[in-house]
Every structure is written in structure tokens, then in C-alpha cells.
Scaffold this motif. Structure first.
Motif, PDB file in Angstrom:
ATOM      1  N   ASN A 197      -0.933  -3.160   3.069  1.00  0.00           N
ATOM      2  CA  ASN A 197      -0.385  -1.914   2.762  1.00  0.00           C
ATOM      3  C   ASN A 197      -1.392  -0.993   2.019  1.00  0.00           C
ATOM      4  O   ASN A 197      -1.156   0.479   2.458  1.00  0.00           O
ATOM      5  CB  ASN A 197       0.687  -2.133   0.811  1.00  0.00           C
ATOM      6  N   TYR A 216       2.441  -1.038   7.752  1.00  0.00           N
ATOM      7  CA  TYR A 216       3.969  -0.711   6.842  1.00  0.00           C
ATOM      8  C   TYR A 216       5.449  -1.928   6.848  1.00  0.00           C
ATOM      9  O   TYR A 216       6.183  -2.407   5.723  1.00  0.00           O
ATOM     10  CB  TYR A 216       3.960   0.362   6.711  1.00  0.00           C
ATOM     11  N   VAL A 219       4.562  -5.080   5.707  1.00  0.00           N
ATOM     12  CA  VAL A 219       4.299  -5.328   4.206  1.00  0.00           C
ATOM     13  C   VAL A 219       5.503  -5.725   4.223  1.00  0.00           C
ATOM     14  O   VAL A 219       6.603  -6.776   3.208  1.00  0.00           O
ATOM     15  CB  VAL A 219       3.773  -3.858   3.728  1.00  0.00           C
ATOM     16  N   THR A 223       7.335  -8.990   1.513  1.00  0.00           N
ATOM     17  CA  THR A 223       7.116  -8.525   0.280  1.00  0.00           C
ATOM     18  C   THR A 223       8.871  -8.834   0.344  1.00  0.00           C
ATOM     19  O   THR A 223       9.388  -9.532  -0.842  1.00  0.00           O
ATOM     20  CB  THR A 223       7.440  -6.594   0.034  1.00  0.00           C
ATOM     21  N   SER A 237       7.450  -0.911  -0.566  1.00  0.00           N
ATOM     22  CA  SER A 237       6.866  -0.752   0.978  1.00  0.00           C
ATOM     23  C   SER A 237       7.950  -0.014   1.477  1.00  0.00           C
ATOM     24  O   SER A 237       7.258   0.836   2.529  1.00  0.00           O
ATOM     25  CB  SER A 237       7.439  -1.941   1.582  1.00  0.00           C
ATOM     26  N   ASN A 240       6.613   3.890   0.677  1.00  0.00           N
ATOM     27  CA  ASN A 240       5.492   4.075   1.732  1.00  0.00           C
ATOM     28  C   ASN A 240       5.938   3.460   2.987  1.00  0.00           C
ATOM     29  O   ASN A 240       5.641   4.938   4.118  1.00  0.00           O
ATOM     30  CB  ASN A 240       4.289   2.984   1.378  1.00  0.00           C
TER      31      ASN A 240
END
Length: 311
Positions: A197, A216, A219, A223, A237, A240
């Protein structure tokens, strides 16, 4: 655009205490870790206070288990944005660990990392850098250069350099952390998602979107697999990835991600958490850019109220 870093926080998994039969303190610690991983920070704080009380009632004042409980409670306060409550707990934990286990123990390094994160969040970068570097040196000496704790210290120091715009200093630290975590924890470990990240954020800040997007997405996948679809880290996440799309003018892709991140943050952290303010600010900015000022204004006002209340 408010993009969000993740820090590798070791306290909830690093300190297991000395070998002994399970105690009430252990029971509360297990509860703390479970609730924290679920994103139930209020519940985790209650359990952490019970653990601290059990340690203080059953142990000598300078016992490491008391410092462990102080550390855990401090980081839960930090996750809720309560930095003033967290700082004295971490300083007390540091003093106990240094006296009981030595100034170069891994427990001291983890506490230094957590304390440095507070200083970084408050904008005291010089103090944070000193603590991060000390933590990294301790971990390398204690574990060798390819240990997950070393990766955590590398990640956190890299975040500080990113916050200061020192991208050339940050990138090699993050790449080294990713390599260590892939080797030691495998491709789906949540700690790997943290460094991925932050590497994506680094590329995003330099407008290297083609490098940032796959990171991203990776991630998000890690997650979600590790914590479930409604965890605060999943919201980070989504935020972002939405920010990446917004920066490229891909507004139809960005809006649903921002809205979902906002919903998760509200449900897991409460309506007045700084992460909620971040999602509100991002959604408001998107609406301004597409000419929907009437939608942006109430979101921005609510975000400003949250920021004012948490200063």
C-alpha cells in the motif's frame, strides 16, 4: 486528495509474555487481538483496559506484561485517533521495557515504532525519524536483516520520508520491506499489504499511476481476504484506489469506492473518527471537480467538524 498510509504495528502480535499457564491476562489479550483484527476498536479498548488492570493487580509494577498492556491500549487509542491518550501510555511502556528487558530489546524497538508513529501523525518529523532509526537498528541487531520486524521498521521509516516528500529515500526501504515480507510471510500476509500500500502511495504521489494501480488492487485483495469485507483497513484500500482513479479523472470508478469506504469507516470506527473525515473530504473533492457543489458542501462541513473535534 487524502490518501492513507498503513503502519506495521507489532504490539498485538509481538509480545506473548513468558511461558506459563494461561491466565486472565492472556484471556483478555486474546480478546483484544480478536476485536482489534475485526475493527471493533471500542470493544478492544475495553478488553485492553481489563488486561492492564489484571496485570497491574497481579504483577510487580515493572513487569514487562504491564508494558505490553500499556502498548496495546495505546495503539487502540491511536487507531481511534486519540493520540493524547496514547502518548503517555507508550512512554510508560518504553520505560518499563528498557528497565526490565534492556534498551536494545525487540520490545523496546516495537514501542519506539509505535511512539514514532504518534509523533509523525502530529507532524513532529525530527523526533519520529530519530525513534524509527533507533528501532530499525535494534531490530537488525536482534533478528538479522531479513526478519518481519525489520520490515516493519523499514516500512514505518519509509512512511515518514514520504510524508516529508523524500521519495528517493523512501522507495528502496519499501522495496526491501516487500521483499522480506514476501519471503517470510507469503503473498497473502496482511503485513505485506501494508508495505505494498505504501509503495503504491509513493508511486501515486509521483503520478506513476500504472505502477500504483496493480499494487492498490493487490492490497485490497489481501486485506479483504485477511480481515473480511468490512474492516477499517479495507476502507483504507478502497479510499486509496478511489483516489488513484480520481487523480486520473476516472470519476465513475472513484465515486463508488469512496462511498463504500465511508460506509465501512462509519460502521466500524464511528461517525467522528478521522478516517471518516478523510472519506468525507475525498468524496467532497470529487463532487466539486464534477460540478456538484451542492453535494460537496455538507460533506466538507461535516469533515471539518470532525477535524476540529479531534485536534
Amino acid at each position: 486528495m487524502k490518501l492513507q498510509h498503513l503502519s506495521l504495528i507489532l504490539v498485538l502480535i509481538l509480545f506473548s509474555g513468558t511461558a506459563r499457564a494461561a491466565t486472565l491476562w492472556d484471556k483478555f489479550n486474546d480478546e483484544v487481538e480478536t476485536l482489534y483484527q475485526q475493527g471493533d476498536y471500542k470493544g478492544a479498548a475495553v478488553a485492553a483496559k481489563k488486561a492492564l488492570q489484571a496485570a497491574e493487580q497481579g504483577l510487580e509494577p515493572g513487569h514487562p506484561d504491564i508494558a505490553t498492556s500499556l502498548n496495546s491500549l495505546a495503539m487502540i487509542h491511536s487507531a481511534q485517533g486519540h493520540y493524547k491518550e496514547a502518548e503517555p501510555l507508550l512512554k510508560r511502556a518504553q520505560a518499563i521495557f528498557e528497565k526490565s528487558l534492556g534498551t536494545e530489546s525487540p520490545e523496546v524497538a516495537a514501542t519506539l515504532n509505535n511512539l514514532a508513529m504518534l509523533y509523525r501523525n502530529k507532524g513532529d518529523y525530527a523526533e519520529a525519524e530519530s525513534l524509527y532509526k533507533r528501532a530499525l537498528a535494534i531490530d537488525e541487531k536482534a533478528f538479522g536483516e531479513e526478519h518481519p520486524n525489520v520490515a516493519a521498521s523499514l516500512n514505518n521509516l519509509a512512511q515518514l520520508y514520504q510524508a516529508e516528500g523524500q521519495y528517493p529515500q523512501s522507495e528502496p526501504l519499501l522495496k526491501r520491506a516487500v521483499t522480506i515480507l514476501e519471503k517470510t510471510g507469503g503473498p497473502y500476509h496482511p503485513n505485506l499489504a501494508v508495505s505494498l500500500n505504501n509503495l503504491a502511495l509513493l508511486y501515486n504521489a509521483q503520478k506513476q499511476y500504472a505502477k500504483a494501480e496493480p499494487l492498490y488492487k493487490r492490497v485490497f485483495a489481501i486485506t479483504k481476504r485477511a480481515f473480511g469485507p468490512n474492516h477499517p483497513n479495507v476502507a483504507l484500500s478502497l479510499n486509496n484506489l478511489g483516489g488513484l482513479y480520481k487523480d486520473q479523472g476516472k470519476y465513475p470508478h472513484a465515486e463508488p469506492l469512496f462511498r463504500r469506504a465511508l460506509l465501512i469507516s462509519e460502521e466500524t470506527l464511528g461517525p467522528d473518527h478521522p478516517n471518516v473525515a478523510t472519506s468525507l473530504e475525498n468524496l467532497a473533492q470529487l463532487y466539486r471537480e464534477i460540478g456538484y457543489s451542492h453535494k460537496a458542501e455538507p460533506l466538507a462541513k461535516r469533515a471539518a467538524a470532525i477535524r476540529a473535534a479531534t485536534r
